[in-house]
Design a protein around this motif. Structure first.
Motif, PDB file in Angstrom:
ATOM      1  N   ARG A 191     -15.927   4.438 -28.386  1.00 46.42           N
ATOM      2  CA  ARG A 191     -15.458   4.841 -29.720  1.00 46.42           C
ATOM      3  C   ARG A 191     -13.958   4.559 -29.860  1.00 46.42           C
ATOM      4  O   ARG A 191     -13.491   4.144 -30.920  1.00 46.42           O
ATOM      5  CB  ARG A 191     -15.711   6.341 -29.927  1.00 46.42           C
ATOM      6  N   TRP A 192     -13.220   4.808 -28.786  1.00 46.09           N
ATOM      7  CA  TRP A 192     -11.764   4.563 -28.787  1.00 46.09           C
ATOM      8  C   TRP A 192     -11.460   3.076 -28.954  1.00 46.09           C
ATOM      9  O   TRP A 192     -10.635   2.684 -29.777  1.00 46.09           O
ATOM     10  CB  TRP A 192     -11.172   5.089 -27.474  1.00 46.09           C
ATOM     11  N   ILE A 193     -12.160   2.259 -28.186  1.00 38.59           N
ATOM     12  CA  ILE A 193     -11.917   0.818 -28.227  1.00 38.59           C
ATOM     13  C   ILE A 193     -12.345   0.213 -29.560  1.00 38.59           C
ATOM     14  O   ILE A 193     -11.708  -0.722 -30.066  1.00 38.59           O
ATOM     15  CB  ILE A 193     -12.672   0.113 -27.068  1.00 38.59           C
ATOM     16  N   GLU A 194     -13.385   0.757 -30.165  1.00 39.38           N
ATOM     17  CA  GLU A 194     -13.952   0.162 -31.382  1.00 39.38           C
ATOM     18  C   GLU A 194     -13.533   0.887 -32.656  1.00 39.38           C
ATOM     19  O   GLU A 194     -14.101   0.652 -33.718  1.00 39.38           O
ATOM     20  CB  GLU A 194     -15.476   0.148 -31.281  1.00 39.38           C
ATOM     21  N   ARG A 195     -12.526   1.757 -32.548  1.00 39.24           N
ATOM     22  CA  ARG A 195     -12.200   2.573 -33.725  1.00 39.24           C
ATOM     23  C   ARG A 195     -11.645   1.778 -34.906  1.00 39.24           C
ATOM     24  O   ARG A 195     -11.651   2.259 -36.041  1.00 39.24           O
ATOM     25  CB  ARG A 195     -11.227   3.686 -33.337  1.00 39.24           C
ATOM     26  N   GLY A 294      -6.242 -14.556 -42.007  1.00 41.17           N
ATOM     27  CA  GLY A 294      -7.068 -15.039 -43.102  1.00 41.17           C
ATOM     28  C   GLY A 294      -8.377 -14.272 -43.191  1.00 41.17           C
ATOM     29  O   GLY A 294      -8.751 -13.527 -42.277  1.00 41.17           O
ATOM     30  N   ASN A 295      -9.038 -14.437 -44.301  1.00 40.49           N
ATOM     31  CA  ASN A 295     -10.354 -13.815 -44.523  1.00 40.49           C
ATOM     32  C   ASN A 295     -10.322 -12.293 -44.366  1.00 40.49           C
ATOM     33  O   ASN A 295     -11.297 -11.684 -43.892  1.00 40.49           O
ATOM     34  CB  ASN A 295     -11.400 -14.409 -43.566  1.00 40.49           C
ATOM     35  N   GLY A 296      -9.193 -11.678 -44.741  1.00 43.75           N
ATOM     36  CA  GLY A 296      -9.099 -10.224 -44.697  1.00 43.75           C
ATOM     37  C   GLY A 296      -9.105  -9.647 -43.301  1.00 43.75           C
ATOM     38  O   GLY A 296      -9.569  -8.520 -43.098  1.00 43.75           O
ATOM     39  N   GLN A 297      -8.560 -10.400 -42.330  1.00 40.89           N
ATOM     40  CA  GLN A 297      -8.562  -9.949 -40.941  1.00 40.89           C
ATOM     41  C   GLN A 297      -7.180 -10.102 -40.303  1.00 40.89           C
ATOM     42  O   GLN A 297      -6.384 -10.959 -40.708  1.00 40.89           O
ATOM     43  CB  GLN A 297      -9.590 -10.753 -40.126  1.00 40.89           C
ATOM     44  N   VAL A 298      -6.929  -9.262 -39.295  1.00 39.70           N
ATOM     45  CA  VAL A 298      -5.676  -9.347 -38.538  1.00 39.70           C
ATOM     46  C   VAL A 298      -6.001  -9.320 -37.049  1.00 39.70           C
ATOM     47  O   VAL A 298      -6.999  -8.734 -36.627  1.00 39.70           O
ATOM     48  CB  VAL A 298      -4.704  -8.182 -38.860  1.00 39.70           C
ATOM     49  N   VAL A 299      -5.147  -9.954 -36.262  1.00 42.27           N
ATOM     50  CA  VAL A 299      -5.237  -9.863 -34.815  1.00 42.27           C
ATOM     51  C   VAL A 299      -4.084  -8.981 -34.368  1.00 42.27           C
ATOM     52  O   VAL A 299      -2.962  -9.119 -34.847  1.00 42.27           O
ATOM     53  CB  VAL A 299      -5.172 -11.261 -34.141  1.00 42.27           C
ATOM     54  N   HIS A 300      -4.365  -8.034 -33.466  1.00 44.16           N
ATOM     55  CA  HIS A 300      -3.306  -7.112 -33.051  1.00 44.16           C
ATOM     56  C   HIS A 300      -3.535  -6.576 -31.647  1.00 44.16           C
ATOM     57  O   HIS A 300      -4.647  -6.600 -31.123  1.00 44.16           O
ATOM     58  CB  HIS A 300      -3.174  -5.954 -34.052  1.00 44.16           C
ATOM     59  N   ALA A 301      -2.432  -6.107 -31.064  1.00 44.19           N
ATOM     60  CA  ALA A 301      -2.482  -5.358 -29.801  1.00 44.19           C
ATOM     61  C   ALA A 301      -2.315  -3.908 -30.214  1.00 44.19           C
ATOM     62  O   ALA A 301      -1.236  -3.499 -30.641  1.00 44.19           O
ATOM     63  CB  ALA A 301      -1.360  -5.806 -28.870  1.00 44.19           C
ATOM     64  N   SER A 302      -3.389  -3.134 -30.124  1.00 43.36           N
ATOM     65  CA  SER A 302      -3.371  -1.831 -30.786  1.00 43.36           C
ATOM     66  C   SER A 302      -2.941  -0.666 -29.917  1.00 43.36           C
ATOM     67  O   SER A 302      -2.075   0.123 -30.310  1.00 43.36           O
ATOM     68  CB  SER A 302      -4.750  -1.525 -31.380  1.00 43.36           C
ATOM     69  N   ASP A 303      -3.501  -0.542 -28.720  1.00 39.27           N
ATOM     70  CA  ASP A 303      -3.267   0.693 -27.972  1.00 39.27           C
ATOM     71  C   ASP A 303      -3.708   0.545 -26.527  1.00 39.27           C
ATOM     72  O   ASP A 303      -4.432  -0.390 -26.172  1.00 39.27           O
ATOM     73  CB  ASP A 303      -4.046   1.843 -28.631  1.00 39.27           C
ATOM     74  N   TYR A 304      -3.284   1.528 -25.716  1.00 38.50           N
ATOM     75  CA  TYR A 304      -3.665   1.536 -24.305  1.00 38.50           C
ATOM     76  C   TYR A 304      -5.185   1.626 -24.167  1.00 38.50           C
ATOM     77  O   TYR A 304      -5.855   2.399 -24.855  1.00 38.50           O
ATOM     78  CB  TYR A 304      -3.038   2.736 -23.600  1.00 38.50           C
ATOM     79  N   GLY A 305      -5.715   0.781 -23.306  1.00 38.48           N
ATOM     80  CA  GLY A 305      -7.158   0.775 -23.088  1.00 38.48           C
ATOM     81  C   GLY A 305      -7.913  -0.079 -24.072  1.00 38.48           C
ATOM     82  O   GLY A 305      -9.144  -0.195 -23.975  1.00 38.48           O
ATOM     83  N   ILE A 306      -7.205  -0.686 -25.036  1.00 38.78           N
ATOM     84  CA  ILE A 306      -7.840  -1.538 -26.040  1.00 38.78           C
ATOM     85  C   ILE A 306      -7.248  -2.938 -25.924  1.00 38.78           C
ATOM     86  O   ILE A 306      -6.030  -3.111 -26.028  1.00 38.78           O
ATOM     87  CB  ILE A 306      -7.608  -0.998 -27.464  1.00 38.78           C
TER      88      ILE A 306
END
Length: 324
Positions: A191-195, A294-306
């Motif tokens: 759940r944390w990884i896919e939030r 593009g296409n309403g999407q972003v790439v990101h480094a979000s959080d520890y463990g993700i």
């Protein structure tokens, strides 16, 4: 303390959402502290450069002051010699010169000598006055340069102390997050990884945008799956702004290092005008950033463990966007 409420193997579904919300709060606090630490580190680098530069300015000012002082002494010696000559009677008035001369030529010669001596005296006094003024100005500049350097050194030491304090706070927050994530059971961890609802198998071929933006997208996307690390800017571990920084760095372009600075820099872009490569800020105060692909999407480094992942643009509260 949030970490104190966490236990290993939490499995109750009605607790997971509260747990995730608590972890997100602590994580955002850690992100803000991380930005503060990075900003302080940048300030320290700039201040150290100012200190090094001012040290050279002080040395140059002292050298000029010493040169001016030496010139002043030279001119004072000339003035003293002329004053001595006048005291010994070498300078006499024209009438006395004419009466006491042995012949007309002697009178002319003595008059010419007196004229030369008078001009020398005038020039010597003028040079002394100028060299004295130059010496005073040089010494004043040297003193001001020294005082400025002392202030810069003091500011530098204060920033270093502040940095130590902020790093201590950041380490505390990081330890909280790590303890929380590492204590999750398999379901809660998922759940944390896919939030943010990650999107798999994104194809970036055929995207429309600037060469710079598309190049940045390609670089950022190549790091999908890389782990998160506070203060990290690659090449294998990233925080949110570090991924943006690294992606643009691959094309030789330097952008600000922190999320808030990235939002403050570049060219502001409306949400409706987003193009691949634009940096998007999220949450109040732009405490998090990602790159629009593009296409309403972003790439990101979000959080520890993700790991670095692609998520929908609207999966987080939108703040603004900048184009570099």
């Amino acid at each position: 303390m949030v970490a104190g409420s966490i236990s290993t193997g939490i499995a109750r579904a009605d607790d997971v959402d509260d747990l995730i919300a608590q972890m997100e709060t602590v994580s955002r606090e850690a992100g803000e502290l991380n930005d503060q630490v990075l900003t302080l580190e940048d300030d320290i680098v700039r201040t150290q450069e100012d200190v090094d530069r001012s040290k050279g300015e002080v040395e140059d000012a002292v050298r000029k002051a010493q040169e001016a002082q030496a010139l002043q002494k030279e001119q004072q010696a000339v003035v003293n010699r002329i004053a001595g000559a006048r005291y010994r009677g070498a300078v006499i008035d024209p009438i006395t010169n004419a009466i006491s001369a042995e012949n007309p030529q002697n009178a002319i010669d003595r008059a010419a000598y007196m004229g030369v001596l008078a001009r020398q005296a005038s020039e010597a006094y003028s040079s002394l006055d100028e060299s004295t003024r130059a010496a005073a100005e040089a010494h004043s500049k040297a003193a001001a340069s020294r005082a400025a350097q002392v202030l810069k050194l003091s500011d530098l030491e204060k920033k270093r102390r502040d940095l130590d304090v902020e790093k201590g706070k950041l380490d505390e927050r990081i330890n909280q997050i790590k303890a929380q994530v590492d204590g999750l059971d398999e379901g809660a961890r998922r759940r944390w990884i896919e939030r943010y609802h990650p999107v798999e198998g994104v194809n970036i071929e055929g995207l429309f945008g600037s060469e710079s933006g598309l190049s940045a997208v390609k670089a950022a996307m190549s790091k999908q799956g890389s782990p998160y690390g506070w203060g990290a800017a690659g090449p294998d571990i990233f925080d949110c702004s570090g991924l943006m920084f690294w992606a643009f760095q691959q094309q030789g372009k330097s952008i600000p290092r922190t999320s808030q600075a990235q939002m403050a820099g570049g060219t502001h872009v409306e949400k409706s005008d987003l193009q691949p490569g634009d940096i998007v800020g999220f949450y109040p105060g732009a405490t998090h950033v990602g790159m629009y692909i593009g296409n309403g999407q972003v790439v990101h480094a979000s959080d520890y463990g993700i790991p670095v992942q692609v998520v929908p643009l609207d999966s987080m509260p939108y703040y603004g966007a900048s184009r570099y």
